[in-house]
Design an enzyme around this catalytic site. Structure first.
Site, PDB file in Angstrom:
ATOM      1  N   ARG A 109       0.830  -0.934   0.215  1.00 30.21           N
ATOM      2  CA  ARG A 109       0.322   0.356   0.283  1.00 30.21           C
ATOM      3  C   ARG A 109       0.787   1.117   0.233  1.00 30.21           C
ATOM      4  O   ARG A 109       0.650   2.527  -0.375  1.00 30.21           O
ATOM      5  CB  ARG A 109      -1.006  -0.034   1.270  1.00 30.21           C
ATOM      6  CG  ARG A 109      -2.448  -1.050   1.141  1.00 30.21           C
ATOM      7  CD  ARG A 109      -2.916  -1.743   2.649  1.00 30.21           C
ATOM      8  NE  ARG A 109      -4.289  -2.016   2.151  1.00 30.21           N
ATOM      9  CZ  ARG A 109      -3.488  -3.492   2.066  1.00 30.21           C
ATOM     10  NH1 ARG A 109      -2.387  -4.439   2.172  1.00 30.21           N
ATOM     11  NH2 ARG A 109      -4.676  -4.689   1.866  1.00 30.21           N
ATOM     12  N   GLY A 143      -0.993 -12.299  -6.112  1.00 35.07           N
ATOM     13  CA  GLY A 143      -1.937 -11.799  -5.326  1.00 35.07           C
ATOM     14  C   GLY A 143      -2.350 -10.246  -5.694  1.00 35.07           C
ATOM     15  O   GLY A 143      -2.903  -9.801  -6.588  1.00 35.07           O
ATOM     16  N   SER A 193     -11.949 -11.413  -2.123  1.00 30.15           N
ATOM     17  CA  SER A 193     -10.628 -10.628  -1.545  1.00 30.15           C
ATOM     18  C   SER A 193      -9.913 -10.150  -1.191  1.00 30.15           C
ATOM     19  O   SER A 193     -11.111  -8.483  -1.871  1.00 30.15           O
ATOM     20  CB  SER A 193      -9.254 -10.716  -2.672  1.00 30.15           C
ATOM     21  OG  SER A 193      -8.383 -10.657  -2.569  1.00 30.15           O
ATOM     22  N   SER A 194     -10.032  -8.802  -0.212  1.00 23.24           N
ATOM     23  CA  SER A 194     -10.457  -7.626  -0.213  1.00 23.24           C
ATOM     24  C   SER A 194      -9.630  -7.264  -0.803  1.00 23.24           C
ATOM     25  O   SER A 194      -9.588  -5.365  -0.622  1.00 23.24           O
ATOM     26  CB  SER A 194     -10.725  -7.675   1.844  1.00 23.24           C
ATOM     27  OG  SER A 194      -8.686  -7.794   1.742  1.00 23.24           O
ATOM     28  N   SER A 226     -11.419 -10.406   5.205  1.00 22.23           N
ATOM     29  CA  SER A 226     -10.777  -9.505   5.633  1.00 22.23           C
ATOM     30  C   SER A 226     -11.014  -8.539   5.879  1.00 22.23           C
ATOM     31  O   SER A 226      -9.826  -7.306   5.112  1.00 22.23           O
ATOM     32  CB  SER A 226      -9.825  -9.656   4.415  1.00 22.23           C
ATOM     33  OG  SER A 226      -8.612 -11.313   4.568  1.00 22.23           O
ATOM     34  N   ASP A 234      -4.811 -15.932   6.741  1.00 26.70           N
ATOM     35  CA  ASP A 234      -3.022 -15.897   6.972  1.00 26.70           C
ATOM     36  C   ASP A 234      -2.972 -16.808   8.376  1.00 26.70           C
ATOM     37  O   ASP A 234      -2.200 -17.784   7.836  1.00 26.70           O
ATOM     38  CB  ASP A 234      -2.698 -15.298   6.910  1.00 26.70           C
ATOM     39  CG  ASP A 234      -2.787 -14.231   4.822  1.00 26.70           C
ATOM     40  OD1 ASP A 234      -3.273 -14.743   4.338  1.00 26.70           O
ATOM     41  OD2 ASP A 234      -2.382 -13.349   4.928  1.00 26.70           O
ATOM     42  N   ARG A 261      -5.548 -24.350   0.718  1.00 24.81           N
ATOM     43  CA  ARG A 261      -5.702 -24.397   2.011  1.00 24.81           C
ATOM     44  C   ARG A 261      -5.974 -24.795   2.718  1.00 24.81           C
ATOM     45  O   ARG A 261      -5.333 -26.167   3.463  1.00 24.81           O
ATOM     46  CB  ARG A 261      -4.620 -22.867   2.317  1.00 24.81           C
ATOM     47  CG  ARG A 261      -3.630 -22.786   2.030  1.00 24.81           C
ATOM     48  CD  ARG A 261      -3.204 -21.458   2.990  1.00 24.81           C
ATOM     49  NE  ARG A 261      -2.401 -20.261   2.052  1.00 24.81           N
ATOM     50  CZ  ARG A 261      -2.143 -19.076   2.096  1.00 24.81           C
ATOM     51  NH1 ARG A 261      -2.386 -18.085   3.333  1.00 24.81           N
ATOM     52  NH2 ARG A 261      -0.838 -18.660   1.666  1.00 24.81           N
ATOM     53  N   ARG A 302       3.346 -20.417   3.403  1.00 21.86           N
ATOM     54  CA  ARG A 302       2.285 -20.497   4.970  1.00 21.86           C
ATOM     55  C   ARG A 302       2.152 -21.993   4.797  1.00 21.86           C
ATOM     56  O   ARG A 302       2.224 -22.023   6.372  1.00 21.86           O
ATOM     57  CB  ARG A 302       1.295 -19.764   4.450  1.00 21.86           C
ATOM     58  CG  ARG A 302       1.299 -18.027   5.162  1.00 21.86           C
ATOM     59  CD  ARG A 302       0.369 -17.358   5.028  1.00 21.86           C
ATOM     60  NE  ARG A 302       0.442 -15.783   4.367  1.00 21.86           N
ATOM     61  CZ  ARG A 302       1.144 -15.119   5.261  1.00 21.86           C
ATOM     62  NH1 ARG A 302       1.831 -15.770   5.940  1.00 21.86           N
ATOM     63  NH2 ARG A 302       1.288 -13.531   4.199  1.00 21.86           N
ATOM     64  N   LYS A 351       8.469 -15.722  -0.672  1.00 20.31           N
ATOM     65  CA  LYS A 351       7.364 -14.657  -1.188  1.00 20.31           C
ATOM     66  C   LYS A 351       6.959 -13.807   0.036  1.00 20.31           C
ATOM     67  O   LYS A 351       6.566 -12.489  -0.496  1.00 20.31           O
ATOM     68  CB  LYS A 351       6.102 -15.656  -1.285  1.00 20.31           C
ATOM     69  CG  LYS A 351       4.736 -15.342  -2.001  1.00 20.31           C
ATOM     70  CD  LYS A 351       3.947 -15.784  -1.648  1.00 20.31           C
ATOM     71  CE  LYS A 351       2.065 -15.359  -2.300  1.00 20.31           C
ATOM     72  NZ  LYS A 351       2.360 -14.787  -3.452  1.00 20.31           N
TER      73      LYS A 351
END
Length: 415
Positions: free
Chosen positions: A27, A71, A146-147, A174, A289, A320, A366, A391
């Site tokens: 961001r 993403g 997805s946010s 999220s 996550d 996942r 993750r 990543k």
């Protein structure tokens, strides 16, 4: 590279300098670019952040931009390219990102006047984007997948004509990431208001964004896990209780699994407690996550669980949910997916295990990091394709070795 992992011989006591938050860094990069500000001095060293920084350093006049496997990078760049007049670019991606959905973002941008076409499979990357001045107003978008779709739209509003009102459809996932975007835009001088079903961004230019770097709470989850299963002590310098990151709430959940947190001026001190909950029930839509680490920790310390709001995990670097079922079964844990893919549960059922676990990582950082702690209970486990941690947390394996774990390279495992 495949690693065989052995646990520390002594009681664990370590200090870990966590990577900076890649969510904040992404961001910062977009807001700084739109405002014409120099790139922030402190950024995450993750592969995703480095790729986004490299793309922006080269500028948006490129004929083809490869967003890699990120993403966040792909979705933020799609909105930025669409809202920047004069761009004419093929935005593509690698690995599983080429299969991850982007239709809600594309549909929303088209509603604002964007010129975007799918250059391959409908609903997925790559995209052919010709930038133009977009017009704000009001639109509806599905934020359940997805946010990042919402954040991507929000951050390019200063490039549009007029402000923007986004109506959020579906069960919100999220949400803290949307709030993070709003807070950072506010710090850069743009008024943003949110409620559970709406986002309003006023028609205002960006001012200078102050430095906002923080240690990454998503990466902290793996050390909460290690503290819980080793009954050791972990110091995480700079980690804040009051954070822009929604994953800071994981401290509450990990306390139920045996890890206490004491915050001080210098950061967080993690220590173990024998006071475990008999059952972990939690809604994870706001911090998906953390699910792999929480699930593996609960399995290792013997706490059955029910995690709702996990459907977005189907659309991460791997599926996942299915990955967790498969890998937990390798240590005898029979977990299940319920409620049409929105709930991950374990009722305590186990099956015998007769082979040393060799864990697949599914090109998912993750998954790799959350499974490393199994070595405390089963010394000598193997983690395949360990390089996937680049990543988000390139230094994870080095930090694990510094904490006393032994890592041995293993060749010849094949597929």
């Amino acid at each position: 590279m495949n690693y065989r992992i052995l646990p520390p011989e002594e009681i664990l006591e370590t200090t870990v300098e966590l990577p900076l938050s890649k969510s904040i860094s992404a961001r910062e990069l977009i807001i700084s670019y739109v405002s014409g500000q120099e790139k922030p001095a402190k950024l995450s060293a993750s592969a995703d952040t480095c790729r986004l920084a490299e793309i922006l350093d080269k500028g948006l006049c490129q004929k083809e931009i490869n967003a890699g496997a990120g993403g966040t990078t792909f979705r933020f760049m799609a909105a930025l390219l669409a809202a920047t007049e004069g761009t004419d670019c093929l935005l593509c991606a690698e690995d599983r990102m080429s299969e991850r959905p982007v239709a809600p973002l594309v549909d929303a941008l088209r509603c604002l006047g964007a010129d975007i076409e799918y250059a391959g499979k409908e609903g997925c990357p790559p995209l052919r984007i010709k930038g133009r001045k977009l017009k704000g107003g009001e639109l509806e978008t599905d934020a359940s997948v997805s946010s990042q779709f919402v954040s991507a739209l929000m951050m390019v509003v200063p490039l549009m004509e007029g402000g923007l009102h986004i109506k959020l459809l579906g069960e919100q996932g999220s949400v803290p990431y949307i709030k993070m975007t709003a807070a950072m835009m506010g710090a850069a001088g743009v008024d943003v208001e949110t409620d559970p079903y709406n986002v309003w961004v006023k028609d205002m230019p960006y001012k200078v964004l102050p430095p906002m770097a923080e240690p990454d709470w998503s990466s902290a989850a793996f050390w909460y896990e290690i503290a819980a299963v080793t009954a050791g002590w972990v110091t995480l310098p700079g980690l804040k209780e009051k954070s822009l990151q929604g994953d800071s709430n994981e401290a509450i959940l990990f306390e139920r699994l045996g890890t206490l947190t004491e915050f001080g001026e210098e950061g967080a001190e993690l220590s173990a407690t024998p006071d475990l909950y008999s059952f972990l029930e939690c809604h994870m839509a706001d911090m998906p996550d953390a699910v792999p680490s929480l699930a593996v920790t609960a399995a290792l310390v013997g706490v059955p669980f029910r995690m709702t709001g996990v459907s977005s995990l189907r659309h991460k670097e791997s599926d996942r949910l299915e990955a967790l079922l498969a890998e937990l079964l390798k240590i005898g844990i029979v977990a299940e997916i319920e409620n049409y893919g929105d709930t991950l549960t374990w009722d305590g059922r186990r099956v015998p295990v007769n082979t040393l676990p060799v864990f697949d990582t599914y090109q998912d950082h993750r998954m790799a990091m959350s499974l490393a702690a199994v070595s405390v209970f089963i010394p000598g486990i193997i983690i395949k394709d360990s390089e996937v941690v680049e990543k988000s947390y390139p230094g994870f394996w080095s930090d694990l070795e510094n904490a006393g774990f032994v890592l041995e390279a293993v060749e010849g495992l094949g597929e």
